[in-house]
Design a protein around this motif. Structure first.
Motif, PDB file in Angstrom:
ATOM      1  N   ARG A  72       0.851  -1.189   0.000  1.00 24.14           N
ATOM      2  CA  ARG A  72       0.000   0.000   0.000  1.00 24.14           C
ATOM      3  C   ARG A  72       0.892   1.247   0.000  1.00 24.14           C
ATOM      4  NH1 ARG A  72      -2.185  -5.135   1.186  1.00 24.14           N
ATOM      5  NH2 ARG A  72      -4.361  -4.939   1.881  1.00 24.14           N
ATOM      6  N   ILE A  73       0.567   2.205  -0.879  1.00 20.91           N
ATOM      7  CA  ILE A  73       1.348   3.435  -0.999  1.00 20.91           C
ATOM      8  C   ILE A  73       0.417   4.610  -0.723  1.00 20.91           C
ATOM      9  CG2 ILE A  73       2.726   4.886  -2.529  1.00 20.91           C
ATOM     10  CD1 ILE A  73       4.145   2.287  -2.038  1.00 20.91           C
ATOM     11  N   ILE A  98       2.948  -6.478   9.964  1.00 19.20           N
ATOM     12  CA  ILE A  98       2.731  -5.363   9.035  1.00 19.20           C
ATOM     13  C   ILE A  98       3.779  -4.305   9.348  1.00 19.20           C
ATOM     14  CG2 ILE A  98       1.221  -3.392   8.529  1.00 19.20           C
ATOM     15  CD1 ILE A  98      -1.168  -5.330   8.691  1.00 19.20           C
TER      16      ILE A  98
ATOM     17  N   ILE B  40      -4.022   8.445   4.429  1.00 22.01           N
ATOM     18  CA  ILE B  40      -2.903   9.254   4.913  1.00 22.01           C
ATOM     19  C   ILE B  40      -2.761  10.506   4.044  1.00 22.01           C
ATOM     20  CG2 ILE B  40      -0.370   9.291   5.022  1.00 22.01           C
ATOM     21  CD1 ILE B  40      -1.430   7.599   7.205  1.00 22.01           C
ATOM     22  N   PHE B  80      -4.124  -3.985  10.331  1.00 22.18           N
ATOM     23  CA  PHE B  80      -4.774  -5.064   9.583  1.00 22.18           C
ATOM     24  C   PHE B  80      -4.881  -4.693   8.112  1.00 22.18           C
ATOM     25  CE2 PHE B  80      -9.036  -3.001   9.587  1.00 22.18           C
ATOM     26  CZ  PHE B  80      -8.886  -2.129  10.654  1.00 22.18           C
ATOM     27  N   ALA B  81      -4.644  -5.719   7.291  1.00 26.20           N
ATOM     28  CA  ALA B  81      -4.775  -5.601   5.839  1.00 26.20           C
ATOM     29  C   ALA B  81      -6.183  -6.027   5.459  1.00 26.20           C
ATOM     30  CB  ALA B  81      -3.743  -6.490   5.151  1.00 26.20           C
ATOM     31  N   PHE B  82      -6.779  -5.282   4.537  1.00 31.75           N
ATOM     32  CA  PHE B  82      -8.112  -5.655   4.088  1.00 31.75           C
ATOM     33  C   PHE B  82      -8.341  -5.095   2.691  1.00 31.75           C
ATOM     34  CE2 PHE B  82     -10.522  -1.624   4.653  1.00 31.75           C
ATOM     35  CZ  PHE B  82      -9.594  -0.906   5.382  1.00 31.75           C
ATOM     36  N   ASP B  96      -7.187  -1.977  -2.024  1.00 30.74           N
ATOM     37  CA  ASP B  96      -6.421  -2.690  -0.996  1.00 30.74           C
ATOM     38  C   ASP B  96      -5.876  -1.677  -0.001  1.00 30.74           C
ATOM     39  OD1 ASP B  96      -6.277  -5.620  -1.737  1.00 30.74           O
ATOM     40  OD2 ASP B  96      -5.777  -4.664  -3.652  1.00 30.74           O
ATOM     41  N   VAL B  97      -6.161  -1.917   1.266  1.00 27.67           N
ATOM     42  CA  VAL B  97      -5.899  -0.941   2.327  1.00 27.67           C
ATOM     43  C   VAL B  97      -5.217  -1.640   3.502  1.00 27.67           C
ATOM     44  CG1 VAL B  97      -6.974   0.779   3.862  1.00 27.67           C
ATOM     45  CG2 VAL B  97      -8.045   0.236   1.654  1.00 27.67           C
ATOM     46  N   ILE B  98      -4.389  -0.913   4.212  1.00 30.42           N
ATOM     47  CA  ILE B  98      -3.955  -1.322   5.556  1.00 30.42           C
ATOM     48  C   ILE B  98      -4.346  -0.206   6.513  1.00 30.42           C
ATOM     49  CG2 ILE B  98      -1.929  -1.579   7.058  1.00 30.42           C
ATOM     50  CD1 ILE B  98      -0.628  -3.230   4.805  1.00 30.42           C
ATOM     51  N   THR B 100      -4.248   1.227  10.589  1.00 34.50           N
ATOM     52  CA  THR B 100      -3.746   1.085  11.955  1.00 34.50           C
ATOM     53  C   THR B 100      -4.737   1.765  12.898  1.00 34.50           C
ATOM     54  OG1 THR B 100      -2.365   3.088  11.800  1.00 34.50           O
ATOM     55  CG2 THR B 100      -1.310   0.981  11.284  1.00 34.50           C
ATOM     56  N   ARG B 113      -5.514   5.406  11.066  1.00 31.39           N
ATOM     57  CA  ARG B 113      -4.830   5.877   9.861  1.00 31.39           C
ATOM     58  C   ARG B 113      -5.010   4.808   8.788  1.00 31.39           C
ATOM     59  NH1 ARG B 113       1.080   7.944  10.729  1.00 31.39           N
ATOM     60  NH2 ARG B 113       0.437   9.650   9.353  1.00 31.39           N
ATOM     61  N   ALA B 114      -5.383   5.230   7.581  1.00 25.81           N
ATOM     62  CA  ALA B 114      -5.619   4.286   6.486  1.00 25.81           C
ATOM     63  C   ALA B 114      -4.561   4.504   5.404  1.00 25.81           C
ATOM     64  CB  ALA B 114      -7.016   4.489   5.911  1.00 25.81           C
ATOM     65  N   PHE B 115      -3.853   3.428   5.083  1.00 23.78           N
ATOM     66  CA  PHE B 115      -2.773   3.466   4.103  1.00 23.78           C
ATOM     67  C   PHE B 115      -3.268   2.887   2.787  1.00 23.78           C
ATOM     68  CE2 PHE B 115       0.811   4.416   6.991  1.00 23.78           C
ATOM     69  CZ  PHE B 115       0.217   4.200   8.225  1.00 23.78           C
ATOM     70  N   TRP B 116      -3.509   3.740   1.816  1.00 24.47           N
ATOM     71  CA  TRP B 116      -3.860   3.310   0.462  1.00 24.47           C
ATOM     72  C   TRP B 116      -3.741   4.528  -0.452  1.00 24.47           C
ATOM     73  CZ3 TRP B 116      -8.173   5.455  -2.116  1.00 24.47           C
ATOM     74  CH2 TRP B 116      -9.056   6.190  -1.298  1.00 24.47           C
ATOM     75  N   GLY B 117      -3.560   4.241  -1.723  1.00 23.95           N
ATOM     76  CA  GLY B 117      -3.420   5.310  -2.704  1.00 23.95           C
ATOM     77  C   GLY B 117      -3.844   4.833  -4.070  1.00 23.95           C
ATOM     78  N   ASN B 120      -3.416   1.360  -5.380  1.00 23.12           N
ATOM     79  CA  ASN B 120      -4.142   0.285  -4.708  1.00 23.12           C
ATOM     80  C   ASN B 120      -5.593   0.178  -5.156  1.00 23.12           C
ATOM     81  OD1 ASN B 120      -2.186   1.500  -2.118  1.00 23.12           O
ATOM     82  ND2 ASN B 120      -1.898  -0.545  -2.962  1.00 23.12           N
TER      83      ASN B 120
END
Lengths: 124, 124
Positions: A72-73, A98, B40, B80-82, B96-98, B100, B113-117, B120
């Motif tokens: 994830r970016i 992770i 993010i 968690f990845a989802f 696709d997101v991770i 925290t 905080r959601a990690f995706w861009g 993804n």
């Protein structure tokens, strides 16, 4: 801002360098003043020399990493799910982790944080 | 410190409440003064009312969440990845997101905080 394609490439280079047992190559992905917190709550390793020493120790376990799902970016962060596989005392062991990497404009990792705990250790 | 079993249960309740379309139940997992940054770099939602409104909007897409792999528990964090699955204009789309989650001692989420861009997003 760092470049998304180079951030993803850095994650894949990280896994490859770890699995090849090259602490030098792993440390080279980090900025000189980077920090590593692995796992969250553990003492933080500051600077490339301390980071190199940390990885050299981790590699002595013979552990290998496997990415689980896409990287994830998001902005200047990469986040990725992976599993750590190792064997000792004749048993196969696994840790589900992770990691988040924060990058600088030179596409170097300035902050690594590893999310895992006792509940993520299998076979121990 | 929060309780690891309750942290994992909160993640699973989060997915279930999202998929059930209950912004109230999602918001109830958060502390009154929590923050949500999704993704993010986006403006941060402060406080349970703003968080509830954010989720109510997200749920209007009809999106459903699927956990991909085990929830990682580290100190006062869960990661968690989802994947997010939605359909519109007759096409199936996936992100696709991770995420925290940081928890307080009452096992409430205080920071998400959601990690995706763009990299993804599949099918858009």
């Amino acid at each position: 801002m760092p470049d998304p394609a180079r951030m993803e490439a850095a994650v894949r280079a990280y896994v490859a360098a770890f699995d090849a047992g090259s602490a030098d190559d792993v440390a080279a992905l980090y900025a000189a003043d980077a920090t590593v917190e692995d796992p969250i709550g553990a003492p933080i390793h500051h600077g490339r020399a301390a980071i190199r020493a940390f990885y050299a120790g981790a590699m002595q376990t013979g552990a290998k990493l496997r990415l689980d799902g896409p990287v994830r970016i998001a902005g200047d962060y990469a986040a990725f799910a992976f599993s750590v596989h190792l064997e000792y005392d004749g048993a196969r062991r696994r840790i589900d982790v992770i990691d988040t990497f924060r990058f600088n404009a030179a596409n170097e990792v300035v902050e690594m944080r590893a999310f895992w705990g006792p509940a993520n250790m299998t076979g121990f």
